[in-house]
Design an enzyme around this catalytic site. Structure first.
Site, PDB file in Angstrom:
ATOM      1  N   ASN A 206     -45.088 -33.445 102.734  1.00 21.09           N
ATOM      2  CA  ASN A 206     -44.630 -32.185 101.929  1.00 21.09           C
ATOM      3  C   ASN A 206     -45.695 -30.989 102.353  1.00 21.09           C
ATOM      4  O   ASN A 206     -46.351 -31.247 103.327  1.00 21.09           O
ATOM      5  CB  ASN A 206     -45.207 -32.525 100.485  1.00 21.09           C
ATOM      6  CG  ASN A 206     -46.475 -32.900 100.072  1.00 21.09           C
ATOM      7  OD1 ASN A 206     -47.233 -32.161 100.072  1.00 21.09           O
ATOM      8  ND2 ASN A 206     -46.747 -34.085  99.669  1.00 21.09           N
ATOM      9  N   ASP A 275     -44.350 -39.573  95.832  1.00 20.86           N
ATOM     10  CA  ASP A 275     -43.941 -40.325  95.058  1.00 20.86           C
ATOM     11  C   ASP A 275     -43.322 -41.630  95.420  1.00 20.86           C
ATOM     12  O   ASP A 275     -43.030 -42.641  94.661  1.00 20.86           O
ATOM     13  CB  ASP A 275     -43.045 -39.627  93.752  1.00 20.86           C
ATOM     14  CG  ASP A 275     -44.055 -38.689  93.099  1.00 20.86           C
ATOM     15  OD1 ASP A 275     -45.080 -39.066  92.704  1.00 20.86           O
ATOM     16  OD2 ASP A 275     -43.388 -37.412  92.875  1.00 20.86           O
ATOM     17  N   LYS A 284     -38.684 -47.196 116.595  1.00 23.23           N
ATOM     18  CA  LYS A 284     -38.238 -45.813 116.358  1.00 23.23           C
ATOM     19  C   LYS A 284     -36.711 -46.270 116.090  1.00 23.23           C
ATOM     20  O   LYS A 284     -35.843 -46.625 116.974  1.00 23.23           O
ATOM     21  CB  LYS A 284     -38.329 -45.015 117.728  1.00 23.23           C
ATOM     22  CG  LYS A 284     -37.769 -43.884 117.295  1.00 23.23           C
ATOM     23  CD  LYS A 284     -38.071 -42.733 118.645  1.00 23.23           C
ATOM     24  CE  LYS A 284     -37.190 -41.672 118.415  1.00 23.23           C
ATOM     25  NZ  LYS A 284     -36.660 -41.066 119.678  1.00 23.23           N
ATOM     26  N   PHE A 323     -53.420 -32.700  88.396  1.00 23.42           N
ATOM     27  CA  PHE A 323     -52.530 -31.355  88.518  1.00 23.42           C
ATOM     28  C   PHE A 323     -51.335 -31.864  88.227  1.00 23.42           C
ATOM     29  O   PHE A 323     -50.890 -32.919  88.111  1.00 23.42           O
ATOM     30  CB  PHE A 323     -52.863 -30.899  90.110  1.00 23.42           C
ATOM     31  CG  PHE A 323     -53.819 -29.976  90.597  1.00 23.42           C
ATOM     32  CD1 PHE A 323     -54.849 -30.528  90.559  1.00 23.42           C
ATOM     33  CD2 PHE A 323     -53.580 -28.593  90.759  1.00 23.42           C
ATOM     34  CE1 PHE A 323     -56.081 -29.622  90.803  1.00 23.42           C
ATOM     35  CE2 PHE A 323     -54.365 -27.752  91.302  1.00 23.42           C
ATOM     36  CZ  PHE A 323     -55.764 -28.255  91.231  1.00 23.42           C
ATOM     37  N   LYS A 337     -47.717 -34.971  80.943  1.00 21.58           N
ATOM     38  CA  LYS A 337     -48.436 -35.792  82.220  1.00 21.58           C
ATOM     39  C   LYS A 337     -49.747 -35.948  81.627  1.00 21.58           C
ATOM     40  O   LYS A 337     -50.351 -37.354  81.905  1.00 21.58           O
ATOM     41  CB  LYS A 337     -48.493 -35.182  83.355  1.00 21.58           C
ATOM     42  CG  LYS A 337     -47.464 -35.274  84.229  1.00 21.58           C
ATOM     43  CD  LYS A 337     -47.328 -34.299  85.628  1.00 21.58           C
ATOM     44  CE  LYS A 337     -45.933 -34.868  86.288  1.00 21.58           C
ATOM     45  NZ  LYS A 337     -45.812 -34.021  87.416  1.00 21.58           N
ATOM     46  N   LYS A 341     -50.866 -40.119  81.389  1.00 19.40           N
ATOM     47  CA  LYS A 341     -51.849 -40.517  82.585  1.00 19.40           C
ATOM     48  C   LYS A 341     -53.221 -40.757  81.986  1.00 19.40           C
ATOM     49  O   LYS A 341     -54.106 -40.977  82.702  1.00 19.40           O
ATOM     50  CB  LYS A 341     -51.879 -39.736  83.757  1.00 19.40           C
ATOM     51  CG  LYS A 341     -50.554 -39.554  84.342  1.00 19.40           C
ATOM     52  CD  LYS A 341     -50.361 -38.933  85.717  1.00 19.40           C
ATOM     53  CE  LYS A 341     -49.187 -38.833  86.344  1.00 19.40           C
ATOM     54  NZ  LYS A 341     -48.966 -38.680  87.800  1.00 19.40           N
TER      55      LYS A 341
END
Ligand code: PMT
Length: 401
Positions: A206, A275, A284, A323, A337, A341
């Site tokens: 990301n 995630d 490969k 976050f 969250k 959590k």
């Protein structure tokens, strides 16, 4: 009491620096004044010398001055460098690393916190070049005491007048206090993305750069905390003064965090952890078909694991901060969250914005805690980090040990 290096540059507000020096002395500090050549057109060095009872440094290459150890050592001895007034020219040199006199060299040589109090004509203050230079300095952690509004010496009315000496002294004292406020505390901060390998050459990742996590780590270290950073494959350099552990994937990050979690006062999960991870091919993958289906497996949720460990009594006293990277219903999802959590604070950011969030220098967040929410508007990540660490300090203060 710590020594403060007071840089005085060439603006009409230079006379107010005399009062600033007095205010710092009243608070118990030694003050050593460094004047640029331009500053000496406005106030004489003798005025500062008489008040501070220290020689005033006016020239980088004055004969005899280089044998004066105290003079050379100011970069290491000063607990803080204050520049008041700071002209547009001085800010420009600081932003761009130009060291052509004692003050600009001192800025590069010292590792002490830096506070600047700019003063200039309104149009200069509003100029894009000055705005950008200040942004660069803020990103580096320099604290800016904003100028006031009113009649300026040049006859204009507007913003640019040096802040009042009391406000400058208060900012210096606040910065010094924060410099030690986390001494003895241990912080573990995660930063950056995780890369989940598809095969030996490809991965799923990301856009997290590591900036947000590094800014928090840097701020905590600047306040005296012992900081360890667990970083994924980041695209920016880590801050100085922190212990760095580099990892690649979510499982490796989980192992690195869990191995170091015990005994931390604060754990901040700023990393953008994947995630899901693909089933990794050992060879490969060859380009043989028109479509390719990847099977993805859930990764361990590190933050949730930490919340569970604490709830079950294995991380007593550790403050947990997560976050929430959201694209809609940002605060509502962050609240959910935080509860799910079992953490103390969630920093919610809207990652659909192009001017904040992933891979840019700025962020805009809402701090979601049990006792309320606080918005921190768009600002450089270093400033956002300051707000987050302020909030963490308040939570540490009210938490039962
Ligand atoms: O690195 P930058 O370019 O500066 O960008 C900063 C940032 C946008 C990455 C940062 O501000 C941010 O939002 N980080 C968290 C990104 C994220 O993964 O958010 P999330 O809502 O998917 O996850 C919630 C929390 O759980 C986060 O604290 C995350 O670290 C944690 N998590 C998520 C998944 C997982 N498997 N394990 C986790 O611990």
């Amino acid at each position: 009491m710590p020594t403060i290096a007071l840089g005085v540059t060439g603006g009409i507000g230079a006379y107010k620096a005399v009062e600033v020096a007095r205010g710092l002395q009243k608070a118990g500090h030694e003050v050593v004044v460094v004047m640029t050549e331009a500053a000496r057109h406005f106030v004489g060095p003798l005025t500062f010398e008489a008040i501070t009872r220290h020689p005033v440094i006016t020239d980088q290459f004055a004969p005899g001055a280089n044998a004066d150890i105290a003079h050379i050592q100011l970069a290491t001895d000063a607990a803080l460098l204050l520049v008041a007034p700071a002209t547009a020219n001085c800010l420009g040199k600081m932003a761009h690393g130009i060291a052509d006199d004692f003050l600009s060299s001192l800025y590069l040589a010292t590792r002490a916190p830096v506070v600047v109090a700019p003063a200039m004509n309104t149009f200069m203050w509003e100029h894009d070049a000055v705005r950008r230079n200040l942004e660069v300095l803020r990103e580096r952690g320099v604290r800016v005491v904003e100028p006031g509004e009113g009649f300026l010496a040049c006859g204009w009315m507007g913003k640019g007048r040096l802040a009042e000496p009391d406000a400058i002294v208060a900012a210096v004292l606040d910065t010094l206090r924060k410099g030690a406020s986390l001494a003895g505390r241990r912080f573990l901060v995660t930063a950056g993305p995780t890369f989940e390998d598809i095969d030996p050459v490809r991965y799923v990742g990301n856009r997290s750069s590591g900036r947000m996590g590094f800014a928090i780590a840097e701020e905590a270290a600047a306040r005296g905390a012992e900081v360890t950073v667990v970083a994924g494959p980041v695209s920016v350099a880590p801050p100085p003064g922190v212990a760095l552990v580099r990892v690649r994937g979510a499982v490796e990050m989980r192992d690195a965090v869990m191995a170091r979690a015990k005994g931390q006062d604060v754990i901040v999960m700023a990393a953008a952890v994947a995630d899901y991870r693909p089933e990794r091919a050992t060879e490969k993958i060859a380009k043989e078909t028109q479509t390719l289906t990847l099977v993805l497996h859930r990764t361990p949720d590190i933050l949730e694991g930490l919340g569970r460990e604490r709830a079950e009594g294995r991380l007593p006293g550790t403050l947990l901060v997560g976050f929430a990277a959201e694209t809609s219903e940002v605060v509502a999802r962050a609240r959910e969250k935080r509860r799910r959590k079992q953490v103390d604070l969630v920093v919610a950011n809207d990652v659909s914005r192009s001017d904040a969030g992933f891979d840019v220098d700025a962020n805009a967040v809402v701090l979601v805690a049990e006792d309320g929410e606080q918005e921190l508007g768009l600002a450089p990540k270093r400033e956002i980090a300051r707000g987050i660490v302020d909030r963490i300090e308040r939570l540490l203060g009210t938490r039962k040990e």
